[in-house]
Write a protein that holds these residues in place. Structure first.
Motif, short mmCIF file in Angstrom:
data_model
loop_
_atom_site.label_atom_id
_atom_site.label_comp_id
_atom_site.label_asym_id
_atom_site.label_seq_id
_atom_site.Cartn_x
_atom_site.Cartn_y
_atom_site.Cartn_z
N GLN A 84 22.21 46.20 30.99
CA GLN A 84 20.75 46.29 31.01
C GLN A 84 20.18 44.96 31.50
N ILE A 85 19.12 45.03 32.28
CA ILE A 85 18.53 43.79 32.80
C ILE A 85 17.56 43.22 31.77
N GLY A 113 15.52 44.87 28.56
CA GLY A 113 16.12 44.75 27.23
C GLY A 113 17.31 43.81 27.27
N ALA A 114 18.05 43.79 26.18
CA ALA A 114 19.23 42.93 26.08
C ALA A 114 20.37 43.52 26.90
N PRO A 115 21.26 42.66 27.42
CA PRO A 115 22.38 43.16 28.23
C PRO A 115 23.25 44.17 27.48
N GLU A 116 23.28 44.05 26.16
CA GLU A 116 24.15 44.92 25.37
C GLU A 116 23.58 46.33 25.18
N GLU A 117 22.35 46.56 25.56
CA GLU A 117 21.76 47.89 25.41
C GLU A 117 22.44 48.88 26.35
N PRO A 118 22.39 50.17 26.05
CA PRO A 118 23.10 51.16 26.88
C PRO A 118 22.65 51.14 28.33
N MET A 119 23.62 51.21 29.23
CA MET A 119 23.34 51.32 30.66
C MET A 119 24.38 52.24 31.28
N GLY A 152 19.92 47.34 48.10
CA GLY A 152 19.41 45.99 48.28
C GLY A 152 20.57 45.01 48.28
N ALA A 153 20.25 43.74 48.35
CA ALA A 153 21.29 42.72 48.42
C ALA A 153 21.95 42.44 47.08
N GLY A 154 21.31 42.86 45.98
CA GLY A 154 21.85 42.57 44.66
C GLY A 154 21.46 41.19 44.19
N TRP A 155 21.32 41.05 42.86
CA TRP A 155 20.86 39.77 42.34
C TRP A 155 21.44 39.40 40.97
N ASN A 156 21.98 40.39 40.24
CA ASN A 156 22.32 40.14 38.84
C ASN A 156 23.71 39.53 38.72
N GLU A 157 23.76 38.22 38.78
CA GLU A 157 25.05 37.53 38.72
C GLU A 157 25.73 37.74 37.37
N GLU A 158 24.94 37.86 36.30
CA GLU A 158 25.51 37.98 34.96
C GLU A 158 26.42 39.20 34.85
N GLU A 159 25.95 40.35 35.31
CA GLU A 159 26.77 41.55 35.19
C GLU A 159 27.94 41.52 36.16
N SER A 160 27.73 40.95 37.35
CA SER A 160 28.83 40.86 38.30
C SER A 160 29.96 40.00 37.74
N ARG A 161 29.60 38.84 37.22
CA ARG A 161 30.63 37.96 36.64
C ARG A 161 31.27 38.63 35.43
N GLY A 162 30.44 39.30 34.65
CA GLY A 162 30.95 39.93 33.44
C GLY A 162 32.00 40.98 33.72
N LEU A 163 31.84 41.74 34.79
CA LEU A 163 32.77 42.82 35.10
C LEU A 163 33.76 42.46 36.20
#
Length: 285
Positions: A46-47, A51-57, A111-122
């Motif tokens: 989750q962005i 909400g918090a990253p831990e919320e369902p996505m 799009g080009a993508g922007w969320n480094e947190e989830e990319s690094r996380g996975l």
């Protein structure tokens, strides 16, 4: 004017087993309400704006396939897929599969993508901004080539496809519409002018200027800007009213927007879709 809904949250207050029935209900309601489009974000966490990253996505394309089976006429898309998440050939096959199984109702939102947190996380590679845009442009070229039925090798800087076969072909003709999300004036809007069927911009004071920049890019590309559907994302709060939504549509129409997508994280807690059906009744000719 067209009206769509984005469902950016799957935090429905129960456990994981409750997500499917609620999401399915919202998709069916949107379809029956006469909305033009249903969108989900393509994120794996989750962005933080929602909400918090831990919320369902949910994974977006799987969720849209589920929604396709619940609906009959509403179009379905990602708002938007990060171009670096998936290999282009696989992404085109995925979007084509949704289009085939839904009877021609898929969008490719990208799009080009922007969320480094989830990319690094996975463990998803997260290149530099410049490289992500290079990969995005190659992905757009590959998508259009595959949808055109051209199986000749593709040789790009980042991607090489020996035989970009796409069978079965998409149902939608000439292909599922390509929507590029973002308002970057040097790169994103240039790619819209060159490759896309639609743009998606945030409802903000800068929106008229962004449309002016898009028009300038279209002139440089020799493209008629009227060929590009202008969409805008408008966030609705929990206490949003019908009057607020109708006013937003009217204002955005006056600015040149043709398709308003309402983002409503708490849609499941309210008669959200019913209210948007009233918006359709008031503003759509």
């Amino acid at each position: 004017m067209r009206i769509g809904i984005q469902l950016p949250s799957f935090s429905y207050g129960g456990d994981a087993a409750d997500i499917g029935p609620m999401f399915g209900r919202l998709a069916r309601e949107a379809d029956q309400a006469g909305l033009d489009s249903l969108w989900v974000m393509d994120h794996f966490f989750q962005i933080r704006m929602v909400g918090a990253p831990e919320e369902p996505m949910l994974e977006s394309w799987s969720a849209l396939a589920f929604a396709a089976a619940q609906t009959q006429r509403i179009t379905l898309g990602t708002l938007v897929s990060g171009g670096h998440y998936r290999h282009p050939g696989v992404l085109v096959k995925t979007a084509t599969t949704l289009d085939v199984l839904s009877g021609g109702r898929a969008w490719l939102g990208i799009g080009a993508g922007w969320n480094e947190e989830e990319s690094r996380g996975l463990g998803v590679p997260f290149p530099s901004t410049a490289e992500r845009f290079e990969r995005l442009e190659e992905t757009l070229q590959i998508a259009l080539q595959m949808w055109a039925g051209d199986e000749s090798p593709y040789q790009g800087r980042h991607y090489q496809l020996e035989r970009p076969l796409n069978s079965p072909p998409a149902v939608r003709r000439p292909h599922p519409p390509v929507l590029i999300g973002g308002g970057g004036e040097k790169k994103t809007l240039r790619l819209v002018a060159k490759y896309a069927d639609a743009c998606n911009l945030f409802d903000s004071p800068e929106l008229p200027h962004k449309l002016d920049v898009l028009r300038e890019h279209c002139e440089r590309e020799g493209r008629d800007q009227a060929e590009i559907e202008k969409t805008a994302l408008h966030a609705l709060s929990a206490d949003a009213t019908l009057d607020h939504a109708v006013e937003a549509v009217g204002r955005l129409a006056g600015e040149g927007i043709e398709h308003v997508i309402f983002s409503w994280p708490t849609a499941h807690q309210h008669a959200a879709v019913s209210m948007l059906a009233d918006v359709v009744a008031q503003v759509v000719n």
